[in-house]
Design a protein around this motif. Structure first.
Motif, PDB file in Angstrom:
ATOM      1  N   MET A  91       1.267 -15.704   8.231  1.00 32.53           N
ATOM      2  CA  MET A  91       2.383 -16.588   7.080  1.00 32.53           C
ATOM      3  C   MET A  91       3.797 -17.122   8.757  1.00 32.53           C
ATOM      4  N   ASP A  92       3.852 -18.236   8.020  1.00 32.66           N
ATOM      5  CA  ASP A  92       5.230 -19.173   8.940  1.00 32.66           C
ATOM      6  C   ASP A  92       5.894 -19.311   8.373  1.00 32.66           C
ATOM      7  N   GLY A  93       6.996 -20.183   8.422  1.00 28.11           N
ATOM      8  CA  GLY A  93       7.762 -20.961   8.346  1.00 28.11           C
ATOM      9  C   GLY A  93       8.022 -22.255   9.269  1.00 28.11           C
TER      10      GLY A  93
ATOM     11  N   ASP B  82       6.053 -14.766  13.130  1.00 25.32           N
ATOM     12  CA  ASP B  82       6.524 -14.769  14.576  1.00 25.32           C
ATOM     13  C   ASP B  82       8.263 -14.997  14.467  1.00 25.32           C
ATOM     14  N   SER B  83       8.420 -13.963  13.325  1.00 27.45           N
ATOM     15  CA  SER B  83      10.189 -14.145  13.363  1.00 27.45           C
ATOM     16  C   SER B  83      10.747 -12.853  12.898  1.00 27.45           C
ATOM     17  N   GLN B  84      10.985 -12.989  14.665  1.00 30.25           N
ATOM     18  CA  GLN B  84      12.156 -11.071  14.866  1.00 30.25           C
ATOM     19  C   GLN B  84      12.700 -10.406  14.209  1.00 30.25           C
TER      20      GLN B  84
ATOM     21  N   ILE C  79       2.130  -0.976   3.126  1.00 32.78           N
ATOM     22  CA  ILE C  79       3.060  -2.206   3.644  1.00 32.78           C
ATOM     23  C   ILE C  79       3.077  -2.280   4.964  1.00 32.78           C
ATOM     24  N   SER C  80       3.030  -3.271   6.225  1.00 35.31           N
ATOM     25  CA  SER C  80       3.879  -3.138   7.003  1.00 35.31           C
ATOM     26  C   SER C  80       4.100  -4.664   7.539  1.00 35.31           C
ATOM     27  N   PHE C  81       4.752  -5.239   8.430  1.00 40.59           N
ATOM     28  CA  PHE C  81       5.180  -5.964   8.715  1.00 40.59           C
ATOM     29  C   PHE C  81       5.721  -6.201  10.780  1.00 40.59           C
ATOM     30  N   THR C  82       4.210  -6.948  10.904  1.00 41.48           N
ATOM     31  CA  THR C  82       4.979  -6.676  13.012  1.00 41.48           C
ATOM     32  C   THR C  82       4.803  -7.966  12.536  1.00 41.48           C
ATOM     33  N   HIS C  83       5.644  -8.039  13.933  1.00 38.00           N
ATOM     34  CA  HIS C  83       6.675  -9.331  14.313  1.00 38.00           C
ATOM     35  C   HIS C  83       5.180  -9.864  16.080  1.00 38.00           C
ATOM     36  N   ILE C  84       5.379 -11.032  15.628  1.00 43.04           N
ATOM     37  CA  ILE C  84       3.887 -11.559  16.256  1.00 43.04           C
ATOM     38  C   ILE C  84       4.423 -12.681  18.014  1.00 43.04           C
TER      39      ILE C  84
END
Length: 111
Positions: A1-3, A66-68, A103-108
């Motif tokens: 996903m992205d904004g 991609d949002s750190q 659930i995990s949140f990863t920075h790409i």
């Protein structure tokens, strides 16, 4: 996903793809959101994915962004120095997370 945005604040939108563990696409979304900030849209995109995944009965979700800034907010659960609107969306995501097995949140990185 992205904004995405053309500035911050500016005209913004969210989009993304949700696929299952067999790599089969289950949903695609893209929505214009008006005038907001880029970090708010990154968080809104994550909220959309977690809500949709929950509706599909998913119990384990991996979110890549991609949002750190937004990934840090969700992983550390700290809301210092962010707008109330962004904090509200992050709290909604965290509330949904409580109903999941994992659930995990990863920075790409964008590159």
């Amino acid at each position: 996903m992205d904004g995405s945005s053309r500035g911050s604040p500016s005209h913004v939108g969210i989009g993304g793809v949700g696929w299952d563990s067999s790599s089969i696409v289950q949903f695609i979304f893209f929505v214009y959101q008006g005038l907001h900030t880029n970090n708010l849209m990154e968080a809104l995109a994550i909220l959309y994915v977690v809500e949709r995944g929950s509706q599909l009965g998913w119990r384990r979700i991996i979110c890549e962004s991609d949002s750190q800034v937004v990934v840090n907010l969700k992983n550390k659960k700290t809301f210092r120095d962010v707008s109330w609107h962004l904090a509200l969306i992050v709290k909604q995501v965290l509330n949904l997370c409580a109903s999941l097995d994992s659930i995990s949140f990863t920075h790409i990185p964008r590159e």
